[in-house]
Design an enzyme around this catalytic site. Structure first.
Site, PDB file in Angstrom:
ATOM      1  N   ASP A  47      90.213  72.973  55.160  1.00  6.96           N
ATOM      2  CA  ASP A  47      90.864  71.942  54.343  1.00  6.96           C
ATOM      3  C   ASP A  47      92.193  72.415  53.775  1.00  6.96           C
ATOM      4  OD1 ASP A  47      89.974  73.675  52.376  1.00  6.96           O
ATOM      5  OD2 ASP A  47      88.753  72.197  51.311  1.00  6.96           O
ATOM      6  N   ASP A  97      87.157  76.818  55.760  1.00  6.85           N
ATOM      7  CA  ASP A  97      86.516  75.529  56.017  1.00  6.85           C
ATOM      8  C   ASP A  97      87.500  74.465  56.489  1.00  6.85           C
ATOM      9  OD1 ASP A  97      87.756  75.041  53.541  1.00  6.85           O
ATOM     10  OD2 ASP A  97      86.197  73.624  52.934  1.00  6.85           O
ATOM     11  N   ASP A 157      92.226  77.834  56.308  1.00  2.10           N
ATOM     12  CA  ASP A 157      91.252  78.649  55.586  1.00  2.10           C
ATOM     13  C   ASP A 157      89.885  78.473  56.238  1.00  2.10           C
ATOM     14  OD1 ASP A 157      90.709  76.070  54.740  1.00  2.10           O
ATOM     15  OD2 ASP A 157      90.212  76.664  52.684  1.00  2.10           O
ATOM     16  N   SER A 167      84.633  77.745  51.311  1.00  3.81           N
ATOM     17  CA  SER A 167      86.062  77.558  51.559  1.00  3.81           C
ATOM     18  C   SER A 167      86.772  78.884  51.849  1.00  3.81           C
ATOM     19  CB  SER A 167      86.691  76.832  50.370  1.00  3.81           C
ATOM     20  OG  SER A 167      88.007  76.441  50.632  1.00  3.81           O
TER      21      SER A 167
END
Length: 446
Positions: free
Chosen positions: A244, A242, A240, A101
């Protein structure tokens, strides 16, 4: 029963250190494969962000799943919520995300989605952990799982994102700056917004395996804010690594976090009569958002920090909207999990239908000053939170605030951090109070 490896957001850590090693991840793939194969489920998708280590862990998972007799579908670089969506559309039995992430590239992690595109139930995670204790046994050669690559995965997810808006929605006339954090949205977000008609300037979209989240993205939004002001764009959007999470910048460079965006979406849905219930925040959500929703007559509840807890509370109440100040927003009326691109589109839809700019949509929200200090420590965080000196300092701060603010100490679930948050009426007061408490924590931690 406590989980040994799974945290609030899967398994995460530094690459090369247990459990983020190729041998462990191979065994993890095998263990997950055994769990799903026993249920008669034998199709699993794997996607990843842009970290260099993703290649290694993709191969390890593929080998482990194949050894358990499970077929593998490789998606390549793909935002985490895109993997959740594709898991459903391919009628797969699970989706696996290789990502850490918003963490730096030295970290990586593994998390799972169910066939419904939601986080796995605790019972399944416990079962996977139990299989990790068993010796790895490969199925018969004729029963090994096959692997194939899905070449049109990006295009499928781009179409999904666009279709979360009413069909005739157009962003024509808008100039947007997009920061992809050199992460998994780099080939998705610009395409979505351009195909909807916007003029798009892109930064943070040149991943090299080592630069994910480095100086860009939702955790480092200054680059976005500066570019928006420099170009005179209508607004900026930062994701960010990833994809999400999302934060935004107004045309004047004002940063809007997840609480701001949650208010905009909630207000828009409420005005349209489509909110269907209340809003879920977390222990860290600004008290000003709670007051603003209360003024609109919208119920609000707080969950523990983490998208898993927000989602659990949404499901419990059968509500549609929730999120965190970090920018992790769940819009259940259009997506099953937190999705930065989808959340951004919901904010843009509110702008389009209001025929205005971003900042006026915040009318009715007055956030209280909030200060967050992250104390990095290898000490037992639970022990630190119970330490008499820390509790004494917290009590002193709360007494000084005389009911005009609140203090929250919270251990990070993914990093060696103890977060000290103070919220109150005066900015300088809460900053000083947070630093005072953090200083005591540091002293006690040694």
């Amino acid at each position: 029963m406590a989980r040994r490896y799974f945290g609030t957001d899967g398994i995460r850590g530094r690459v090369g250190e247990l459990p983020i090693t190729p041998d462990f991840v191979l065994k993890l793939g095998w263990a997950a494969g055994k769990v799903f194969a026993r249920q008669g489920k034998k199709r699993i998708l794997i996607g990843k962000d842009t970290r260099l280590s993703g290649y290694m862990f993709e191969s390890a998972l593929e080998a482990g799943l194949s050894a358990a007799g499970v077929d593998v579908y490789l998606l390549g670089p793909m935002p985490t919520p895109g993997i959740a969506y594709l898991t459903q559309t391919f009628h797969a039995d699970a989706g696996i995300v290789i990502s850490a992430s918003h963490n730096p590239f030295e970290d990586n992690g593994i998390k799972f989605f169910s066939a419904k595109g939601e986080k796995l139930d605790d019972e399944i995670e416990h079962e996977i952990e139990a299989w990790l204790d068993q010796p790895l046994e490969t199925v018969a050669p004729a029963l090994l799982g096959k692997a194939r690559r899905i070449n049109d995965a990006a295009g499928r997810y781009i179409e999904f994102c666009k279709n979360t808006l009413p069909f005739h929605t157009s962003l024509q006339g808008m100039h947007l700056v997009i920061d992809c954090a050199h992460g998994a949205t780099y080939h998705i977000a610009p395409a979505v917004l351009r195909e909807l008609g916007a003029q798009v300037t892109v930064i943070g979209a040149e991943p090299d395996g080592l630069n994910i989240n480095k100086g860009v993205g939702s955790t480092h939004p200054q680059a976005l804010q500066d570019k928006v002001v420099e170009l005179g764009a209508d607004l900026g959007i930062a994701f960010d690594g990833d994809g999400d999470r999302v934060v935004m910048s107004t045309r004047t460079g004002r940063l809007l976090d997840g609480d701001d965006l949650l208010f905009i979406i909630a207000k828009h849905l409420h005005q349209q009569g489509r909110l269907e219930g209340g809003v879920v925040g977390t222990l860290m959500t600004n008290y000003g958002l709670e007051l603003a929703l209360q003024e609109m007559g919208v119920p609000f509840v707080r969950a523990d920090v983490g998208d898993r807890h927000v989602m659990a509370e949404l499901q419990k109440n059968n509500w549609l909207l929730g999120g965190e100040g970090s920018g992790h927003l769940v819009c259940r009326h259009v997506q099953t999990t937190g999705d930065g691109i989808v959340a951004a589109l919901q904010v843009l839809l509110a702008m389009v239908e209001a025929k205005g700019q971003l900042e006026p949509l915040l009318q009715g929200l007055e956030k209280l000053p909030q200060s967050l200090v992250n104390v990095r420590t290898q000490a037992d965080k639970a022990m630190l939170m119970r330490h008499p000196q820390v509790l004494q300092e917290v009590a002193a701060v709360e007494q000084e605030m005389q009911g005009r603010g609140r203090v929250l100490l919270r251990p990070s679930g993914t990093e060696p951090l103890l977060r000290v948050m103070v919220e109150g009426q005066q900015k300088e007061e809460v900053q000083q109070a947070a630093e005072r408490i953090a200083a005591v924590v540091i002293q006690v931690a040694g």
